[in-house]
Design a protein around this motif. Sequence first.
Motif, PDB file in Angstrom:
ATOM      1  N   VAL A   1       0.806  -1.215   0.000  1.00 33.69           N
ATOM      2  CA  VAL A   1       0.000   0.000   0.000  1.00 33.69           C
ATOM      3  C   VAL A   1       0.841   1.267   0.000  1.00 33.69           C
ATOM      4  O   VAL A   1       0.290   2.368   0.063  1.00 33.69           O
ATOM      5  CB  VAL A   1      -0.979   0.013   1.197  1.00 33.69           C
ATOM      6  CG1 VAL A   1      -2.011  -1.076   1.043  1.00 33.69           C
ATOM      7  CG2 VAL A   1      -0.219  -0.115   2.511  1.00 33.69           C
ATOM      8  N   THR A   2       2.152   1.139  -0.078  1.00 30.72           N
ATOM      9  CA  THR A   2       2.999   2.313  -0.238  1.00 30.72           C
ATOM     10  C   THR A   2       3.299   2.584  -1.709  1.00 30.72           C
ATOM     11  O   THR A   2       4.041   3.507  -2.028  1.00 30.72           O
ATOM     12  CB  THR A   2       4.319   2.149   0.537  1.00 30.72           C
ATOM     13  OG1 THR A   2       4.908   0.890   0.187  1.00 30.72           O
ATOM     14  CG2 THR A   2       4.054   2.189   2.035  1.00 30.72           C
ATOM     15  N   SER A   3       2.745   1.782  -2.601  1.00 36.44           N
ATOM     16  CA  SER A   3       2.876   2.005  -4.042  1.00 36.44           C
ATOM     17  C   SER A   3       1.499   2.238  -4.638  1.00 36.44           C
ATOM     18  O   SER A   3       0.468   1.956  -4.015  1.00 36.44           O
ATOM     19  CB  SER A   3       3.550   0.808  -4.716  1.00 36.44           C
ATOM     20  OG  SER A   3       2.752  -0.352  -4.583  1.00 36.44           O
ATOM     21  N   MET A   4       1.481   2.735  -5.882  1.00 36.47           N
ATOM     22  CA  MET A   4       0.229   3.174  -6.478  1.00 36.47           C
ATOM     23  C   MET A   4      -0.765   2.040  -6.657  1.00 36.47           C
ATOM     24  O   MET A   4      -1.970   2.220  -6.493  1.00 36.47           O
ATOM     25  CB  MET A   4       0.527   3.828  -7.835  1.00 36.47           C
ATOM     26  CG  MET A   4      -0.557   4.763  -8.327  1.00 36.47           C
ATOM     27  SD  MET A   4      -0.737   6.238  -7.304  1.00 36.47           S
ATOM     28  CE  MET A   4      -2.419   6.047  -6.742  1.00 36.47           C
ATOM     29  N   GLY A   5      -0.278   0.841  -6.986  1.00 35.54           N
ATOM     30  CA  GLY A   5      -1.204  -0.275  -7.178  1.00 35.54           C
ATOM     31  C   GLY A   5      -1.980  -0.603  -5.927  1.00 35.54           C
ATOM     32  O   GLY A   5      -3.206  -0.790  -5.967  1.00 35.54           O
ATOM     33  N   GLY A   6      -1.304  -0.677  -4.793  1.00 36.78           N
ATOM     34  CA  GLY A   6      -1.991  -0.952  -3.533  1.00 36.78           C
ATOM     35  C   GLY A   6      -2.856   0.200  -3.083  1.00 36.78           C
ATOM     36  O   GLY A   6      -3.957  -0.007  -2.553  1.00 36.78           O
ATOM     37  N   ILE A   7      -2.386   1.423  -3.291  1.00 38.45           N
ATOM     38  CA  ILE A   7      -3.185   2.596  -2.926  1.00 38.45           C
ATOM     39  C   ILE A   7      -4.485   2.614  -3.714  1.00 38.45           C
ATOM     40  O   ILE A   7      -5.553   2.927  -3.168  1.00 38.45           O
ATOM     41  CB  ILE A   7      -2.369   3.886  -3.160  1.00 38.45           C
ATOM     42  CG1 ILE A   7      -1.261   3.998  -2.112  1.00 38.45           C
ATOM     43  CG2 ILE A   7      -3.273   5.118  -3.128  1.00 38.45           C
ATOM     44  CD1 ILE A   7      -0.253   5.089  -2.385  1.00 38.45           C
ATOM     45  N   ASN A   8      -4.427   2.259  -4.988  1.00 37.52           N
ATOM     46  CA  ASN A   8      -5.654   2.218  -5.790  1.00 37.52           C
ATOM     47  C   ASN A   8      -6.664   1.236  -5.225  1.00 37.52           C
ATOM     48  O   ASN A   8      -7.878   1.488  -5.252  1.00 37.52           O
ATOM     49  CB  ASN A   8      -5.329   1.865  -7.238  1.00 37.52           C
ATOM     50  CG  ASN A   8      -5.148   3.091  -8.104  1.00 37.52           C
ATOM     51  OD1 ASN A   8      -5.675   4.150  -7.793  1.00 37.52           O
ATOM     52  ND2 ASN A   8      -4.401   2.953  -9.177  1.00 37.52           N
ATOM     53  N   VAL A   9      -6.197   0.092  -4.737  1.00 35.93           N
ATOM     54  CA  VAL A   9      -7.126  -0.869  -4.138  1.00 35.93           C
ATOM     55  C   VAL A   9      -7.801  -0.257  -2.911  1.00 35.93           C
ATOM     56  O   VAL A   9      -9.011  -0.430  -2.696  1.00 35.93           O
ATOM     57  CB  VAL A   9      -6.405  -2.171  -3.775  1.00 35.93           C
ATOM     58  CG1 VAL A   9      -7.325  -3.106  -2.982  1.00 35.93           C
ATOM     59  CG2 VAL A   9      -5.920  -2.884  -5.040  1.00 35.93           C
ATOM     60  N   LEU A  10      -7.043   0.497  -2.114  1.00 39.70           N
ATOM     61  CA  LEU A  10      -7.639   1.157  -0.952  1.00 39.70           C
ATOM     62  C   LEU A  10      -8.662   2.212  -1.386  1.00 39.70           C
ATOM     63  O   LEU A  10      -9.765   2.300  -0.826  1.00 39.70           O
ATOM     64  CB  LEU A  10      -6.549   1.811  -0.103  1.00 39.70           C
ATOM     65  CG  LEU A  10      -5.516   0.890   0.546  1.00 39.70           C
ATOM     66  CD1 LEU A  10      -4.586   1.698   1.448  1.00 39.70           C
ATOM     67  CD2 LEU A  10      -6.182  -0.218   1.348  1.00 39.70           C
ATOM     68  N   VAL A  11      -8.291   3.023  -2.370  1.00 37.08           N
ATOM     69  CA  VAL A  11      -9.198   4.077  -2.851  1.00 37.08           C
ATOM     70  C   VAL A  11     -10.493   3.464  -3.366  1.00 37.08           C
ATOM     71  O   VAL A  11     -11.599   3.941  -3.061  1.00 37.08           O
ATOM     72  CB  VAL A  11      -8.515   4.912  -3.945  1.00 37.08           C
ATOM     73  CG1 VAL A  11      -9.519   5.850  -4.624  1.00 37.08           C
ATOM     74  CG2 VAL A  11      -7.370   5.731  -3.358  1.00 37.08           C
TER      75      VAL A  11
END
Length: 418
Positions: free
Chosen positions: A131-141
């Motif tokens: 979740v410190t990279s864009m792919g994981g952040i997108n899943v959170l968003v």
Amino acid sequence: MSMRRNLPSGLRSCPMAASPLERVPVPPGSEGAARLLQALAEALTGSGPAIAPVPTVSATVSNDYVASILRALHIDAGLPLESPEVALVVATSGSTGEPRGVLHSAATLTALDGAVHARGARPQWVLALPVTSMGGINVLVRSLAAGRDPIVVPSIGGAGPFTPQAFAAAVESARRRHDDVRVSLVPAQVTRLLSDEAGTRALLGCSQILVGGASLRPSLRDVATSLGVRLISTYGATETAGGCVFDGVPLPGVSVEVDAQTGTLIVGGPSVALGYRAEPDLTRAAFGPRGFLTSDIGRIESDGRVMVIGRADDVVSISGVNVSIGAVDQVLADHPDIDAAAAVVVTDPRQEPALHAFVVVRDGARRAPDDARESVEQILGRAARPLMHQVDALPHLPNGKVDRRLLIEWAATGQEDR
């Protein structure tokens, strides 16, 4: 355990007050995901400050890596935020150079949620990326937009090895909550899952499988298709809030064109970032009226599909011949007995560039490195023929990208050539 606390259902962006950038330490595993999800929800709705996720030092995350992230984010430098619209500052991968801090607003981060979810769907996401990279952040968003906590694969952020069994358990848990289960993965994870019966069944239980972070080689897609698994290849960057082109087709509102002078792709649309943290000159060079100027060479096919050919900065002149490192990667990875491959360039004692390739070989395929090298020569020419190194596994950064800087170090120290 619920990962959200007193959050609204879905996201309602509102203007953010100017506030300092807050560092969010992210430990490996579900604890880090929960911590960032809470802070991200508050940043997106304007009820909390702009945030910068930073991985904590652990068995798989080095002090040096964390230090490079902190340098990119400029958290402790006392610099004001470039815009009151900033909700998130996230570091680029740093797989080949120093990371950079990318500025995103609530609007850029959430712009493509509707296009990805489609028809007002509220899917259940499985979180398998850091979740410190864009792919994981997108899943959170997108989990916030759907109003459903993501199901976390225990290994994220280097908390443990990624295994088909753990992934299958996460998908099973997700399916108990909702029949529309979605996941984002990198190609190495897909390869691991397709080689395992439980992993393949779990993929078959997902209604959408987004694959990004690296190119999806045709041979891997063919294997997935033969097993009934449909993969969606995504193209994008941290600067475009992740994947914004699916299977070569730009999502609604996204534009992709080829720069006439450089041949590189320009990505425009509502998900393009505001710029770079504390780098105004670089921001002016990379972001313009048409969008984000990438370093990716590509073309637009007659049917409008985007074809990414390689990176402008991965072409090296060897013996007077231009060689694309990405093209070498692709040929090696397409060999049936090669599970993973990555090529790098180092300078030899004569100060000439030399191409080295690191490959992970299937059990028992002793001739695979030599055969793959011959394939490279046949397809790309003799200048592209690399020095081969067989390894048990490619090194990866905490964000899942291949650590090419470490591979360069390995090559420079004299790994046995094959």
